[in-house]
Design a protein around this motif. Sequence first.
Motif, mmCIF file in Angstrom:
data_model
loop_
_atom_site.group_PDB
_atom_site.id
_atom_site.type_symbol
_atom_site.label_atom_id
_atom_site.label_comp_id
_atom_site.label_asym_id
_atom_site.label_seq_id
_atom_site.Cartn_x
_atom_site.Cartn_y
_atom_site.Cartn_z
ATOM 1 N N PHE A 101 -3.937 4.980 -2.513
ATOM 2 C CA PHE A 101 -3.798 5.965 -3.587
ATOM 3 C C PHE A 101 -4.305 7.329 -3.117
ATOM 4 O O PHE A 101 -3.684 8.363 -3.375
ATOM 5 C CB PHE A 101 -4.588 5.531 -4.820
ATOM 6 N N LEU A 102 -5.445 7.329 -2.440
ATOM 7 C CA LEU A 102 -6.027 8.577 -1.957
ATOM 8 C C LEU A 102 -5.163 9.209 -0.876
ATOM 9 O O LEU A 102 -5.005 10.433 -0.824
ATOM 10 C CB LEU A 102 -7.440 8.313 -1.438
ATOM 11 N N VAL A 120 3.536 6.151 -5.404
ATOM 12 C CA VAL A 120 3.299 6.355 -6.838
ATOM 13 C C VAL A 120 2.326 7.508 -7.057
ATOM 14 O O VAL A 120 2.523 8.347 -7.949
ATOM 15 C CB VAL A 120 2.783 5.061 -7.488
ATOM 16 N N ALA A 121 1.274 7.564 -6.248
ATOM 17 C CA ALA A 121 0.322 8.669 -6.378
ATOM 18 C C ALA A 121 1.015 10.008 -6.151
ATOM 19 O O ALA A 121 0.765 10.981 -6.878
ATOM 20 C CB ALA A 121 -0.833 8.483 -5.393
ATOM 21 N N ARG A 122 1.888 10.058 -5.159
ATOM 22 C CA ARG A 122 2.603 11.313 -4.881
ATOM 23 C C ARG A 122 3.584 11.661 -5.999
ATOM 24 O O ARG A 122 3.679 12.819 -6.443
ATOM 25 C CB ARG A 122 3.360 11.206 -3.561
ATOM 26 N N MET A 123 4.331 10.681 -6.472
ATOM 27 C CA MET A 123 5.377 10.934 -7.452
ATOM 28 C C MET A 123 4.810 11.300 -8.820
ATOM 29 O O MET A 123 5.449 12.023 -9.594
ATOM 30 C CB MET A 123 6.292 9.718 -7.568
ATOM 31 N N THR A 124 3.618 10.803 -9.137
ATOM 32 C CA THR A 124 2.982 11.145 -10.410
ATOM 33 C C THR A 124 2.040 12.335 -10.278
ATOM 34 O O THR A 124 1.476 12.779 -11.285
ATOM 35 C CB THR A 124 2.191 9.953 -10.963
ATOM 36 N N ASP A 125 1.894 12.853 -9.053
ATOM 37 C CA ASP A 125 0.921 13.924 -8.796
ATOM 38 C C ASP A 125 -0.419 13.516 -9.405
ATOM 39 O O ASP A 125 -1.017 14.248 -10.187
ATOM 40 C CB ASP A 125 1.412 15.245 -9.387
ATOM 41 N N ALA A 126 -0.868 12.337 -9.026
ATOM 42 C CA ALA A 126 -1.971 11.665 -9.709
ATOM 43 C C ALA A 126 -3.275 12.452 -9.645
ATOM 44 O O ALA A 126 -3.762 12.782 -8.562
ATOM 45 C CB ALA A 126 -2.178 10.277 -9.120
ATOM 46 N N GLY A 147 -9.545 8.293 -19.820
ATOM 47 C CA GLY A 147 -8.263 8.652 -19.252
ATOM 48 C C GLY A 147 -8.006 10.144 -19.494
ATOM 49 O O GLY A 147 -8.929 10.892 -19.773
ATOM 50 N N PRO A 148 -6.763 10.606 -19.432
ATOM 51 C CA PRO A 148 -5.594 9.772 -19.128
ATOM 52 C C PRO A 148 -5.502 9.442 -17.647
ATOM 53 O O PRO A 148 -5.925 10.227 -16.800
ATOM 54 C CB PRO A 148 -4.427 10.669 -19.556
ATOM 55 N N PHE A 149 -4.943 8.262 -17.363
ATOM 56 C CA PHE A 149 -4.728 7.829 -15.991
ATOM 57 C C PHE A 149 -3.255 7.969 -15.628
ATOM 58 O O PHE A 149 -2.375 7.629 -16.420
ATOM 59 C CB PHE A 149 -5.182 6.379 -15.807
ATOM 60 N N ASP A 150 -3.025 8.454 -14.428
ATOM 61 C CA ASP A 150 -1.654 8.619 -13.946
ATOM 62 C C ASP A 150 -1.158 7.366 -13.243
ATOM 63 O O ASP A 150 0.050 7.123 -13.195
ATOM 64 C CB ASP A 150 -1.582 9.808 -12.986
ATOM 65 N N ALA A 151 -2.073 6.599 -12.683
ATOM 66 C CA ALA A 151 -1.708 5.357 -11.994
ATOM 67 C C ALA A 151 -2.833 4.349 -12.166
ATOM 68 O O ALA A 151 -4.014 4.718 -12.216
ATOM 69 C CB ALA A 151 -1.445 5.611 -10.505
ATOM 70 N N GLY A 165 0.819 -1.210 0.000
ATOM 71 C CA GLY A 165 0.000 0.000 0.000
ATOM 72 C C GLY A 165 0.849 1.256 0.000
ATOM 73 O O GLY A 165 0.518 2.245 -0.675
ATOM 74 N N ALA A 166 1.957 1.222 0.718
ATOM 75 C CA ALA A 166 2.848 2.379 0.756
ATOM 76 C C ALA A 166 3.427 2.683 -0.620
ATOM 77 O O ALA A 166 3.677 3.844 -0.963
ATOM 78 C CB ALA A 166 3.971 2.142 1.763
#
Length: 219
Positions: free
Chosen positions: A71-72, A48-54, A121-125, A42-43
């Motif tokens: 993700f949230l 990934v959500a943070r690094m992609t600014d999802a 989309g587009p989807f970031d993750a 989960g971490a």
Amino acid sequence: MVLSDDVTRFVRATGPEHTDVQERMDEFASEHHFPNIGPDAGAVLCMVARMTDAEAVFEFGSGFGYSASWFLRGGADRVVLTEFDADELERGEEFLSEAGLADRCSFEHCDAMDAIDRYDGPFDAVLIDHEKERYADAFEAVAPKLAEGGVVIADNVMYGPIDFDAVLAHLEGEDGAIDADDEESRGIAEYLDTVCNADGFETVVLPVGSGLAVTTKVD
């Protein structure tokens, strides 16, 4: 287990703790024998959500919302949850409402492969965590809808419902390493073959949780 107990303990000791709602989710999973991805995997979703600014995330298989909560937690603006079990999806909506996160979710009670057709989309993750024999199809369906730099994460690529030794032997080039009737192991092997050879993508497998294949769109 693929990882030694000491390494698993080390990862857990340095990883984030559950929120209160995630703790209740984890307890619910244990009580109902539901195969959660766990806090260490989960971490990775959170990071990934943070690094992609999802802005947008899509999940192929969401259960009761545990993976979506990570993700949230990482700041994703929107997560599309898909689940064919109505009771699980309803429980997920309840958990995420308790956490104050449900307004950033779309809850799709359906087959994930049907749902992806309805989103441009587009989807970031993206998380792929449904039937293993359909992983490769899920990647092919979502790949054109990924943002540049978008990330696809597949769970259970090292252990869980698969034969680790057989999949490893396949990846190392041994013909017929996987039993013909072992659909889950064959599905994971097909998925890894697909993402590792996909033009414009780079893949690395992280030995975290049940093993995560992390594939990034680079072109």
